[in-house]
Design a protein around this motif. Sequence first.
Motif, mmCIF file in Angstrom:
data_model
loop_
_atom_site.group_PDB
_atom_site.id
_atom_site.type_symbol
_atom_site.label_atom_id
_atom_site.label_comp_id
_atom_site.label_asym_id
_atom_site.label_seq_id
_atom_site.Cartn_x
_atom_site.Cartn_y
_atom_site.Cartn_z
ATOM 1 N N VAL A 40 37.497 45.107 43.384
ATOM 2 C CA VAL A 40 37.600 44.673 41.808
ATOM 3 C C VAL A 40 36.520 43.520 41.683
ATOM 4 O O VAL A 40 36.110 43.390 40.738
ATOM 5 C CB VAL A 40 39.228 43.924 41.935
ATOM 6 C CG1 VAL A 40 39.196 43.039 40.533
ATOM 7 C CG2 VAL A 40 40.005 45.072 42.004
ATOM 8 N N ASP A 41 36.348 42.789 42.482
ATOM 9 C CA ASP A 41 35.376 41.857 42.359
ATOM 10 C C ASP A 41 34.110 42.242 42.062
ATOM 11 O O ASP A 41 33.223 41.500 41.223
ATOM 12 C CB ASP A 41 35.127 40.851 43.832
ATOM 13 C CG ASP A 41 36.386 39.905 43.929
ATOM 14 O OD1 ASP A 41 37.079 39.878 43.249
ATOM 15 O OD2 ASP A 41 36.487 39.505 45.203
ATOM 16 N N THR A 99 42.936 51.945 41.882
ATOM 17 C CA THR A 99 42.031 52.505 43.018
ATOM 18 C C THR A 99 40.949 51.468 43.243
ATOM 19 O O THR A 99 40.764 51.323 44.708
ATOM 20 C CB THR A 99 41.477 53.897 42.466
ATOM 21 O OG1 THR A 99 42.122 54.895 41.932
ATOM 22 C CG2 THR A 99 40.259 54.282 43.606
ATOM 23 N N LEU A 100 40.376 50.876 42.585
ATOM 24 C CA LEU A 100 39.419 49.762 42.569
ATOM 25 C C LEU A 100 40.095 48.763 43.621
ATOM 26 O O LEU A 100 39.430 48.280 44.650
ATOM 27 C CB LEU A 100 38.756 49.323 41.243
ATOM 28 C CG LEU A 100 37.879 50.236 40.635
ATOM 29 C CD1 LEU A 100 37.513 49.375 39.268
ATOM 30 C CD2 LEU A 100 36.775 50.435 41.262
ATOM 31 N N VAL A 117 34.418 43.919 36.257
ATOM 32 C CA VAL A 117 33.623 43.688 34.882
ATOM 33 C C VAL A 117 32.508 44.814 34.654
ATOM 34 O O VAL A 117 32.271 44.923 33.413
ATOM 35 C CB VAL A 117 32.701 42.496 35.018
ATOM 36 C CG1 VAL A 117 31.856 42.064 34.064
ATOM 37 C CG2 VAL A 117 33.801 41.052 35.412
ATOM 38 N N LYS A 118 32.192 45.606 35.720
ATOM 39 C CA LYS A 118 31.242 46.794 35.120
ATOM 40 C C LYS A 118 31.874 47.859 34.650
ATOM 41 O O LYS A 118 31.157 48.481 33.632
ATOM 42 C CB LYS A 118 30.664 47.427 36.656
ATOM 43 C CG LYS A 118 29.651 46.601 37.397
ATOM 44 C CD LYS A 118 29.149 47.118 38.627
ATOM 45 C CE LYS A 118 27.926 46.580 39.207
ATOM 46 N NZ LYS A 118 27.557 47.357 40.297
ATOM 47 N N VAL A 119 33.246 47.925 34.744
ATOM 48 C CA VAL A 119 34.075 49.009 33.832
ATOM 49 C C VAL A 119 33.983 48.459 32.505
ATOM 50 O O VAL A 119 34.032 49.288 31.286
ATOM 51 C CB VAL A 119 35.472 49.066 34.634
ATOM 52 C CG1 VAL A 119 36.255 50.124 33.649
ATOM 53 C CG2 VAL A 119 35.373 49.610 35.879
ATOM 54 N N PHE A 139 39.243 34.238 31.583
ATOM 55 C CA PHE A 139 40.348 34.258 32.627
ATOM 56 C C PHE A 139 39.476 34.129 33.865
ATOM 57 O O PHE A 139 40.543 33.306 34.863
ATOM 58 C CB PHE A 139 41.122 35.293 32.499
ATOM 59 C CG PHE A 139 42.308 35.741 33.305
ATOM 60 C CD1 PHE A 139 43.379 34.787 33.071
ATOM 61 C CD2 PHE A 139 42.338 36.688 34.237
ATOM 62 C CE1 PHE A 139 44.595 34.974 33.805
ATOM 63 C CE2 PHE A 139 43.421 36.891 34.932
ATOM 64 C CZ PHE A 139 44.694 36.007 34.818
ATOM 65 N N HIS A 140 38.670 34.652 34.119
ATOM 66 C CA HIS A 140 38.212 34.552 35.399
ATOM 67 C C HIS A 140 37.578 33.094 35.611
ATOM 68 O O HIS A 140 38.126 32.597 36.976
ATOM 69 C CB HIS A 140 36.743 35.466 35.478
ATOM 70 C CG HIS A 140 35.800 35.297 36.816
ATOM 71 N ND1 HIS A 140 36.398 35.853 37.934
ATOM 72 C CD2 HIS A 140 34.871 34.484 37.128
ATOM 73 C CE1 HIS A 140 35.425 35.578 38.746
ATOM 74 N NE2 HIS A 140 34.642 34.644 38.398
#
Length: 212
Positions: free
Chosen positions: A115-116, A108-109, A120-122, A75-76
Amino acid sequence: MHRRDFSRSLLVAGAATASGLALSPAMAQRVAFKEGTDFQRLAKPAPTESPTGQVEVVEFFAYSCIHCYNFEPVFHEWIKRKPAHVTVRRMPVAFNQNFVPMQRLYFTLEAMNLVDTMHVKVFKAIHEERLPLTTAPAITAWIEKQGVNREQFLGIFNGQAAKLAEKAVGLQDAYQVEGTPALGIAGKFYVGGQGPRTLLVADSLIAEARKG
């Protein structure tokens, strides 16, 4: 969490998928995906927030969904090459109360413009490191280790993000989301599934929405 089987064999779609390219508007109009099989047309339009002239695409996802994790890089890449007239929104779902902390984490992010760097880290923390980021305490402890300001994070997490999470459920219901990942197109169409084929269907529906 949910995986729709797109089994239609379309030569042009297959070629586009193999090449990693989105369908051009002209090609998208020539590919005949089937309503009821490849996508659903909403009986009642869902609300959109994009300005006039833009086609809104909403990605419904859950951080705990392994299919969403696998879909994210696909999707990215699609987002990077989307047409200028397409606006993308990510929307975390909540099929029950257990999802709400993860919803609020995303919002919140987003509010902190992280978000950027953190989205992905989450996903990786949950699916690669096996961290149970499904409760407010676990999320807060993890986010603090990432160097994010704890007080600022909690202020948004317990305030603005909580309200946005409630609103997100309304949009989820308006699109009649069955599972994740899924896409909502222009307030008119719902596409379930994952991978490049899902985005080929989206390209076709975006072209249809542009025609009015």
